[in-house]
Design a protein around this motif. Structure first.
Motif, mmCIF file in Angstrom:
data_model
loop_
_atom_site.group_PDB
_atom_site.id
_atom_site.type_symbol
_atom_site.label_atom_id
_atom_site.label_comp_id
_atom_site.label_asym_id
_atom_site.label_seq_id
_atom_site.Cartn_x
_atom_site.Cartn_y
_atom_site.Cartn_z
ATOM 1 N N PHE A 153 1.254 -1.368 0.027
ATOM 2 C CA PHE A 153 0.177 0.032 0.018
ATOM 3 C C PHE A 153 1.118 1.102 -0.215
ATOM 4 N N THR A 154 0.602 2.739 -0.523
ATOM 5 C CA THR A 154 0.895 3.615 -0.109
ATOM 6 C C THR A 154 0.430 4.497 1.019
ATOM 7 N N HIS A 155 1.505 5.385 1.402
ATOM 8 C CA HIS A 155 0.252 5.987 2.906
ATOM 9 C C HIS A 155 0.794 7.126 1.990
ATOM 10 N N LEU A 156 0.287 8.359 2.888
ATOM 11 C CA LEU A 156 -0.106 9.775 2.362
ATOM 12 C C LEU A 156 0.977 10.535 3.608
ATOM 13 N N ASN A 157 2.032 9.818 4.189
ATOM 14 C CA ASN A 157 2.807 11.085 5.173
ATOM 15 C C ASN A 157 3.888 11.448 4.143
ATOM 16 N N THR A 181 5.786 7.422 15.314
ATOM 17 C CA THR A 181 4.353 6.725 15.432
ATOM 18 C C THR A 181 3.767 6.541 14.975
ATOM 19 N N THR A 182 2.769 7.466 13.764
ATOM 20 C CA THR A 182 1.756 7.844 12.940
ATOM 21 C C THR A 182 1.915 7.483 11.777
ATOM 22 N N LEU A 183 1.210 6.842 11.056
ATOM 23 C CA LEU A 183 0.723 6.386 9.618
ATOM 24 C C LEU A 183 -1.070 6.756 8.847
ATOM 25 N N LYS A 184 -0.931 7.617 8.068
ATOM 26 C CA LYS A 184 -1.681 7.980 7.504
ATOM 27 C C LYS A 184 -2.102 7.381 6.538
ATOM 28 N N TYR A 185 -3.367 6.428 6.399
ATOM 29 C CA TYR A 185 -3.370 5.246 5.290
ATOM 30 C C TYR A 185 -4.853 6.025 4.448
ATOM 31 N N LYS A 186 -4.422 5.449 3.028
ATOM 32 C CA LYS A 186 -5.767 5.590 2.199
ATOM 33 C C LYS A 186 -7.276 4.465 2.484
ATOM 34 N N VAL A 187 -8.021 5.869 2.323
ATOM 35 C CA VAL A 187 -9.197 5.015 2.115
ATOM 36 C C VAL A 187 -9.337 3.328 1.975
ATOM 37 N N GLY A 216 -3.127 1.936 18.267
ATOM 38 C CA GLY A 216 -4.417 2.540 18.295
ATOM 39 C C GLY A 216 -4.819 3.452 17.223
ATOM 40 N N HIS A 217 -5.998 3.623 16.968
ATOM 41 C CA HIS A 217 -7.083 3.589 15.475
ATOM 42 C C HIS A 217 -7.851 5.010 15.035
ATOM 43 N N ASP A 218 -7.252 5.519 14.783
ATOM 44 C CA ASP A 218 -8.445 6.379 14.544
ATOM 45 C C ASP A 218 -9.233 6.727 13.541
ATOM 46 N N LYS A 219 -10.387 6.363 13.495
ATOM 47 C CA LYS A 219 -10.860 5.446 12.027
ATOM 48 C C LYS A 219 -11.429 7.107 11.443
ATOM 49 N N GLU A 220 -12.156 8.315 12.298
ATOM 50 C CA GLU A 220 -12.489 8.920 11.182
ATOM 51 C C GLU A 220 -11.603 9.628 10.524
ATOM 52 N N ASN A 221 -10.098 9.783 10.902
ATOM 53 C CA ASN A 221 -8.930 10.282 10.492
ATOM 54 C C ASN A 221 -8.338 9.741 9.657
ATOM 55 N N LYS A 222 -7.998 8.643 9.493
ATOM 56 C CA LYS A 222 -7.705 6.874 8.859
ATOM 57 C C LYS A 222 -6.127 7.159 9.347
ATOM 58 N N SER A 230 8.931 3.640 14.854
ATOM 59 C CA SER A 230 9.499 3.275 13.135
ATOM 60 C C SER A 230 11.480 4.153 12.976
ATOM 61 N N GLN A 231 12.236 3.201 12.540
ATOM 62 C CA GLN A 231 13.117 3.286 12.621
ATOM 63 C C GLN A 231 13.826 5.020 12.178
ATOM 64 N N HIS A 232 12.851 5.320 11.176
ATOM 65 C CA HIS A 232 12.238 6.719 10.070
ATOM 66 C C HIS A 232 10.909 7.356 10.267
ATOM 67 N N PRO A 233 10.530 7.916 9.908
ATOM 68 C CA PRO A 233 9.355 8.851 10.160
ATOM 69 C C PRO A 233 8.768 8.094 8.204
ATOM 70 N N PRO A 234 7.156 7.479 8.833
ATOM 71 C CA PRO A 234 7.149 6.912 7.471
ATOM 72 C C PRO A 234 6.995 8.329 6.224
ATOM 73 N N GLY A 235 7.045 8.042 5.227
ATOM 74 C CA GLY A 235 7.203 8.804 4.009
ATOM 75 C C GLY A 235 9.074 9.335 3.989
#
Length: 666
Positions: A153-157, A181-187, A216-222, A230-235
């Motif tokens: 998958f491709t994330h949005l970070n 510590t966070t990753l924003k995913y496509k709906v 945790g899973h913030d379903k509203e903000n995906k 993580s070792q490095h920030p996603p993105g």
């Protein structure tokens, strides 16, 4: 005090008798036996063997001298041996060869059906006190549930911060805790029903990855919240590497897409497996890991040989593995040990490293190491010898893992065959060391940077008579012989590469030499040496569709920008290749060019000059598919002082002509 007349004789005879008794006891304990049909209440003789190796070690602690434990053929479960100083001078060997299997896990029984799956209870997994990422079924590794089944998958970070060199401290700005510590995913990729108790993510970076759990899973903000950083920030690195914008979800029911896959339901403390069509429940032999080590040597252990076993089934903790997955344990691990030999072992289906050792005079020879979650062999020490091994199918959980990761002094890596892994074949050797007669192929299948043979900050190390193989259509810049930041006085000579695309990568080096090598590419070829100084490039044969040299020259310091950090200032005077003697360069397109750099900035592109006896003509080589080079133009080759060498004996009982034919067209 007046003693009886015969007291002295009595004492002498008594002492002599005790001494003889002690010697007899030590002699009787010189060899102990272990058998799956034995009992730990037995005497440990061949007729009355022990059940466990741990019991034999305990018995040997009563004696001194050289000792041998012979283990009969069979399967031994939940093996978690720990050698202390008093366990030195022991040979542990298998009587049944690799048919004697030491498992760092246990066999699961009492499976039940649930739809198309079967399951067994694994009590204690809910809180990760028992945790694993590798499963063995009938002696083979099975695939963990993966979503998506292929690709990622491709994330949005986004993390648009400049990466400095490792020497300069990494990121120009330190990442925040939130960014790691966070990753924003496509709906459209993940559903609200994603089970965060079970799901784990692999987040890909550049030369490493992060495996994280979820809390945790913030379903509203995906948005997903990680349980570990993580070792490095996603993105990070995404601007130069599309893979660094991707991730994969493991261990969820959504990933159970085909037979032969499994997942661990921690909420219900059950292992689920989808049998293959030919697999009957009653015939399944399923082993799950319990321990990180099968054999562990504590500080100070010396003079131990382990010979002839199969070792399988170990686990890892859910932590970020760091560069090359170095934070994980080995099935065989040891700290500050001396004179340890691992011989003729088959190590497979382990969650972390196969071997991870530090110390002196460590010898690993004749082993077959495969299907490792992390890497094959990690060492730190002096006089380490890794000889005649096959290391393959590595990095199956942690893609940044490598075949061999080493450091120290006066080490030897010789006659190994290393293949099928997403990152480096050899990553580090040590100062004053030798890498010789190895075959490395099908590496760097996913991760970026790194190379077939990669060294960072090494001094006086020799890389000689090795073979690197890659496919011309792989789109992978293998970087066959890669000397990185701080390497000095290293020699790369008499090696060959096929379709590496970048056979030479010399980055931030000083006084290093590439001499008498053969680099063959069906497509374009790059010789890269950014920020390197006093580099010698002599008597090499290069054959490719086009040849591109890329690095500084003597005028480059004039073009360097003034604003430099402390580390890069040390390389501002880099002048690249200063010795060009007697190379034979052949481009099928007649394109042989030099792109001049100042640090990493472009200065100009121009045709390469024919310096110091270097010529642009075909070497008319024969024998490229056999690894025994000859030439139809012997006068030319001899006039340049080039030695045409025989590589046919490289590797570990390898069929080099057959291997070359997979990767290269003559």
């Amino acid at each position: 005090m007046k003693l009886p007349p015969n007291f002295a004789l009595f004492v002498y005879l008594s002492f002599f008798g005790l001494l003889n008794s002690s010697c007899e006891k030590q002699e009787s304990l010189a060899v102990l036996y272990v058998d799956t049909a034995g009992q730990d209440t037995n005497e440990g003789t061949e007729a009355a063997p022990f059940l466990t190796i741990a019991r034999a070690l305990k018995e040997f602690r009563k004696s001194s001298g050289d000792k041998t434990i012979i283990v009969k053929e069979g399967k031994y479960f939940n093996v978690n041996l720990e050698f202390d100083k008093e366990d030195s001078n022991v040979t542990l060997k298998s009587e049944g060869g690799t048919g004697t299997v030491l498992y760092g896990g246990q066999k699961l029984t009492h499976f039940k059906k649930e739809g198309r799956f079967i399951y067994a209870d694994v009590i204690g997994t809910r809180d990760r006190s028992w945790d694993f990422r590798v499963l063995e079924v009938n002696g083979e590794r099975r695939e963990r549930a993966r979503f998506p089944e292929v690709g990622a998958f491709t994330h949005l970070n986004a993390f648009d911060v400049k990466w400095l060199s490792s020497e300069a401290g990494g990121w120009e700005r330190k990442p925040t805790d939130l960014e790691k510590t966070t990753l924003k995913y496509k709906v459209e990729d993940l559903s609200d029903s994603l089970d965060i108790n079970n799901a784990e993510l692999t987040i890909f970076h550049e030369w490493d990855e992060s495996l994280v759990g979820l809390k945790g899973h913030d379903k509203e903000n995906k948005t997903l919240l990680f349980d570990n950083e993580s070792q490095h920030p996603p993105g990070a690195f995404a601007e130069r590497n599309a893979n660094a914008q991707t991730y994969v979800v493991w261990n969820t029911v959504e990933g159970m897409t085909r037979p032969g896959t499994w997942y661990l339901d921690r909420t219900r403390e059950r292992l689920y497996y989808w049998p293959k069509p030919e697999e009957l429940i009653e015939d399944l032999d399923i082993v799950v890991p319990r321990h990180q080590n099968i054999i562990k040597f504590n500080n100070g252990v010396k003079n131990v040989t382990i010979s002839g076993f199969t070792l399988a089934s170990t686990t890892t903790k859910l932590v970020t593995g760091g560069y090359a997955a170095l934070k994980f344990e080995g099935a065989v691990s040891g700290n500050e040990v001396h004179n340890i030999s691992l011989e003729n072992l088959n190590i497979k289906n382990v969650g972390g490293w196969a071997v991870k050792m530090s110390g002196t005079h460590i010898n690993i020879k004749g082993c077959d190491i495969a299907t490792c979650g992390a890497g094959a062999i990690s060492y730190k020490g002096d006089q380490v010898n890794i000889v005649n091994n096959r290391l393959h199918d590595i990095g199956l959980v942690y893609n940044s893992a490598v075949g061999i990761f080493g450091s120290g002094d006066h080490n030897t890596i010789q006659n190994n065959e290393i293949y099928n892994m997403p990152y480096c074949g050899i990553n580090g050797i040590g100062h004053n060391s030798l890498v010789e007669n190895n075959i490395i192929h099908n590496i760097k299948t996913f991760m970026q940077d790194g190379g077939a043979i990669y060294m960072f900050g090494h001094k006086n190390t020799v890389v000689r008579n090795n073979v690197v193989l890659s496919k011309s259509d792989s789109d992978i810049n293998v970087y066959a012989y890669y000397l990185d930041e701080g390497c000095e006085n290293c020699l790369v000579e008499q090696n060959v590469s096929y379709n590496a695309k970048v056979p030479v990568q010399a980055h931030m080096t000083r006084n290093c030499r590439y001499e008498n090598n053969v680099f063959l590419d069906e497509g374009e070829q790059t010789i890269a040496y950014a920020n390197s100084s006093d580099l010698s490039f002599k008597r090499n044969i290069l054959v490719a569709k086009a040849i591109h040299f890329k690095g500084p020259d003597k005028s480059s310091p004039e073009f360097v920008k003034e604003e430099l950090n402390k580390v890069m200032k040390g390389y501002s005077g880099a002048i690249g290749i200063t010795s060009w003697d007697n190379n034979v360069l052949y481009s099928a397109s007649n394109d042989i060019i030099l792109t001049q750099l100042a640090q990493y900035d472009y200065v100009t592109t121009k045709p390469l000059e024919k310096l110091d006896g270097t010529v642009f003509t075909s070497p008319e080589l024969n024998g490229a598919l056999q690894g025994r080079f000859t030439t139809n133009n012997i006068t030319l080759i001899e006039s340049k002082g080039i030695k045409l060498l025989d590589f046919s004996k490289a590797g570990c009982k390898s069929n080099l002509p057959e291997l070359i034919s997979r990767y290269y067209k003559d």
